[in-house]
Design an enzyme around this catalytic site. Structure first.
Site, PDB file in Angstrom:
ATOM      1  N   ASN A   6       0.745 -14.431   1.015  1.00 36.79           N
ATOM      2  CA  ASN A   6       1.870 -14.240   1.204  1.00 36.79           C
ATOM      3  C   ASN A   6       2.719 -15.680   2.071  1.00 36.79           C
ATOM      4  OD1 ASN A   6       4.153 -13.471   0.902  1.00 36.79           O
ATOM      5  ND2 ASN A   6       4.154 -11.020   1.439  1.00 36.79           N
ATOM      6  N   HIS A  43       5.202 -12.549  -7.002  1.00 39.26           N
ATOM      7  CA  HIS A  43       5.292 -12.616  -5.830  1.00 39.26           C
ATOM      8  C   HIS A  43       3.993 -11.955  -5.105  1.00 39.26           C
ATOM      9  CE1 HIS A  43       6.471 -12.970  -1.259  1.00 39.26           C
ATOM     10  NE2 HIS A  43       6.540 -12.218  -1.450  1.00 39.26           N
ATOM     11  N   CYS A  72      11.751 -13.402   1.356  1.00 40.77           N
ATOM     12  CA  CYS A  72      10.224 -13.527   0.393  1.00 40.77           C
ATOM     13  C   CYS A  72      10.906 -13.037  -1.310  1.00 40.77           C
ATOM     14  CB  CYS A  72       9.592 -12.624   0.225  1.00 40.77           C
ATOM     15  SG  CYS A  72       8.173 -12.246   1.737  1.00 40.77           S
TER      16      CYS A  72
HETATM   17  N1  ACO Z   1      -7.568  -4.490   9.224  1.00 40.25           N
HETATM   18  C1  ACO Z   1      -8.345  -3.039   9.538  1.00 40.25           C
HETATM   19  N2  ACO Z   1      -7.652  -2.254   9.609  1.00 40.25           N
HETATM   20  C2  ACO Z   1      -6.151  -2.171   9.805  1.00 40.25           C
HETATM   21  C3  ACO Z   1      -5.799  -3.364   8.945  1.00 40.25           C
HETATM   22  C4  ACO Z   1      -6.568  -4.345   9.535  1.00 40.25           C
HETATM   23  N3  ACO Z   1      -6.097  -6.014   9.367  1.00 40.25           N
HETATM   24  N4  ACO Z   1      -4.715  -3.698   9.653  1.00 40.25           N
HETATM   25  C5  ACO Z   1      -4.461  -2.217   9.235  1.00 40.25           C
HETATM   26  N5  ACO Z   1      -4.993  -1.751  10.023  1.00 40.25           N
HETATM   27  C6  ACO Z   1      -5.372  -0.371   9.828  1.00 40.25           C
HETATM   28  C7  ACO Z   1      -4.823   1.025  10.272  1.00 40.25           C
HETATM   29  O1  ACO Z   1      -4.355   0.967  11.881  1.00 40.25           O
HETATM   30  C8  ACO Z   1      -4.842   2.534   9.616  1.00 40.25           C
HETATM   31  O2  ACO Z   1      -5.738   2.561  10.453  1.00 40.25           O
HETATM   32  P1  ACO Z   1      -5.974   4.352  10.163  1.00 40.25           P
HETATM   33  O3  ACO Z   1      -6.252   5.355   9.794  1.00 40.25           O
HETATM   34  O4  ACO Z   1      -6.917   4.857  11.464  1.00 40.25           O
HETATM   35  O5  ACO Z   1      -4.338   4.938  11.564  1.00 40.25           O
HETATM   36  C9  ACO Z   1      -5.050   1.894   8.350  1.00 40.25           C
HETATM   37  O6  ACO Z   1      -5.635   0.538   8.636  1.00 40.25           O
HETATM   38  C10 ACO Z   1      -4.581   1.820   7.737  1.00 40.25           C
HETATM   39  O7  ACO Z   1      -3.530   1.642   7.299  1.00 40.25           O
HETATM   40  P2  ACO Z   1      -2.094   1.641   6.149  1.00 40.25           P
HETATM   41  O8  ACO Z   1      -0.746   0.678   6.781  1.00 40.25           O
HETATM   42  O9  ACO Z   1      -2.253   2.434   6.036  1.00 40.25           O
HETATM   43  O10 ACO Z   1      -2.964   0.492   5.070  1.00 40.25           O
HETATM   44  P3  ACO Z   1      -2.945   0.305   4.257  1.00 40.25           P
HETATM   45  O11 ACO Z   1      -3.234   1.133   2.332  1.00 40.25           O
HETATM   46  O12 ACO Z   1      -0.674   0.758   3.404  1.00 40.25           O
HETATM   47  O13 ACO Z   1      -2.319  -0.829   3.830  1.00 40.25           O
HETATM   48  C11 ACO Z   1      -0.680  -2.874   3.427  1.00 40.25           C
HETATM   49  C12 ACO Z   1      -1.890  -1.846   4.222  1.00 40.25           C
HETATM   50  C13 ACO Z   1      -1.818  -3.608   3.000  1.00 40.25           C
HETATM   51  C14 ACO Z   1      -0.224  -3.762   4.921  1.00 40.25           C
HETATM   52  C15 ACO Z   1      -0.263  -2.357   2.556  1.00 40.25           C
HETATM   53  O14 ACO Z   1       0.939  -1.534   3.353  1.00 40.25           O
HETATM   54  C16 ACO Z   1       0.642  -3.293   1.930  1.00 40.25           C
HETATM   55  O15 ACO Z   1       0.610  -4.116   1.075  1.00 40.25           O
HETATM   56  N6  ACO Z   1       2.205  -3.364   2.212  1.00 40.25           N
HETATM   57  C17 ACO Z   1       3.270  -3.938   1.330  1.00 40.25           C
HETATM   58  C18 ACO Z   1       3.434  -4.824   2.685  1.00 40.25           C
HETATM   59  C19 ACO Z   1       4.482  -6.642   1.739  1.00 40.25           C
HETATM   60  O16 ACO Z   1       3.664  -6.576   0.709  1.00 40.25           O
HETATM   61  N7  ACO Z   1       4.655  -6.745   2.553  1.00 40.25           N
HETATM   62  C20 ACO Z   1       5.773  -8.173   2.586  1.00 40.25           C
HETATM   63  C21 ACO Z   1       6.635  -7.387   1.642  1.00 40.25           C
HETATM   64  S1  ACO Z   1       8.085  -8.299   1.796  1.00 40.25           S
HETATM   65  C22 ACO Z   1       7.541  -9.661   2.254  1.00 40.25           C
HETATM   66  O17 ACO Z   1       7.205 -10.474   1.635  1.00 40.25           O
HETATM   67  C23 ACO Z   1       8.125 -10.575   3.392  1.00 40.25           C
END
Ligand code: ACO
Length: 342
Positions: A296, A266, A119
């Protein structure tokens, strides 16, 4: 008597972008994985993403963005000295996507190569091209960030497949004598990497003949490398490291946060973007936000955001832009640019 010492600066003289025609909304995703629009939008700021067509390749997206950037700069492909493609989803392992793009643009001769910084590819590429231009190696460079992230998704994993999209953004970079153009152009860059974080975000690479005993060769059920991520750890690190690097690039260039007119971040997650903007004390009117419509797009996300805001006429000559990105590895970085286009 010694001759006058020319100081060369790198200017962005053309900008382009391309998004594939097909739009996949959060609603569409509800029929693919157990998710809903409210969850995706609240956690990420994403409503929809573009998806590459069957038969289309990363190089096609890249070539389309490049044509628009060349037109914007008033140049033809034969005016270029070098072509760099930042991508983590190349058409093939080799040849490089850059050589394929060069050929699709109808050119040959000048050097063309890919860079892989996931990224952060565009931010890395801009720093690299700027250094090469200022060293006098090239006069005009086409830098593209292009991705077909949908091709490396595990479409059964709701925690990753909702986050990404496809597209390409491109810029033309040109050398100009600083005495002709004041303080415009790329001001400076800071790049960082720490490979000890690699288990948190990756797409493992299978190849035929790999030993089944090698743990790194694991692939998804379809036999394709797919993104695996520990989302909340990535999130926490992205916020911390981007917060640091925007300070680092300003210090490197002896500038203050108040001098920044636009944050061009980003586009991974609106909450990460707003945390970085808060660090700079920038309000919403100074942040390029395209994550809602693009999701993304990895190496394409920064140039696509730049292209959107440039084409809307929001970025003005003389304004200072802070570009930043964070990706798997981890690799992260930032560039400061004083906009010199009308
Ligand atoms: N729909 C519904 N529920 C979901 C989904 C979905 N798409 N995905 C996960 N969940 C659930 C999980 O299973 C979890 O359920 P549980 O509590 O019953 O176990 C709950 O939602 C919370 O999951 P978390 O992973 O803790 O959610 P979080 O608030 O951390 O959000 C997210 C997840 C959006 C992926 C966040 O962590 C994030 O943005 N991380 C950074 C990702 C990123 O920026 N990546 C790219 C950077 S590097 C690059 O670009 C390659």
């Amino acid at each position: 008597m010694a001759g006058r010492l020319n100081i060369i600066r790198t200017h962005i003289t053309g900008v382009g972008g391309y998004l594939p025609e097909r739009v996949m909304t959060n609603k569409d995703l509800e029929s693919i994985v157990d998710t809903d629009d409210a969850w995706i939008f609240e956690r990420t700021g994403i409503r929809e993403r573009h998806i590459i067509a069957d038969g289309q390749h990363t190089s096609d997206l890249a070539a389309a963005a490049a044509r628009q950037a060349l037109e914007d700069a008033g140049l033809s492909v034969d005016d270029l000295d070098a072509l760099i493609v930042a991508t983590t989803t190349p058409d093939m392992i080799f040849p490089s996507t850059a050589t394929i793009v060069q050929s699709k643009l109808g050119a040959s001769g000048f050097p063309a190569w890919d860079i892989q910084a996931v990224c952060s590819g565009f931010v890395y590429g801009l720093a690299q091209a700027d250094a090469m231009i200022r060293a006098g190696m090239f006069h005009r460079v086409l830098l593209i960030g292009a991705e077909s992230m949908s091709r490396i998704m595990d479409w059964t994993d709701r925690s990753t497949c909702v986050l990404f999209g496809d597209g390409a953004g491109a810029v033309i970079l040109e050398a100009r004598d600083a005495s002709e153009d004041g303080h415009g152009g790329v001001i400076g860059s800071v790049l960082k990497a720490d490979g000890s974080y690699r288990p948190l975000l990756m797409a493992r690479h299978p190849h035929p003949g790999a030993s089944p005993d090698m743990p790194d060769m694991a692939v998804d059920a379809a036999g394709v490398a797919a993104v695996e991520m520990q989302g909340n750890e990535v999130f926490r690190n992205a916020v911390n490291k981007l917060g640091e690097v925007v300070g680092d690039v300003l210090a490197h260039c002896s500038m203050q946060p108040a001098e920044v007119d636009w944050l061009i971040p980003h586009q991974a997650n609106i909450r990460i973007i707003l945390a970085t903007a808060k660090k700079l004390k920038l309000d919403a009117g100074h942040i390029a936000i395209t994550v809602e419509k693009h999701a993304n797009t990895s190496a394409a996300s920064v140039p696509l955001a730049l292209n959107s805001y440039y084409r809307e006429g929001r970025i003005r000559k003389g304004q200072v832009l802070l570009l930043e990105a964070f990706g798997a590895g981890f690799v992260w970085g930032a560039n400061l640019v004083r906009w010199s286009k009308d």
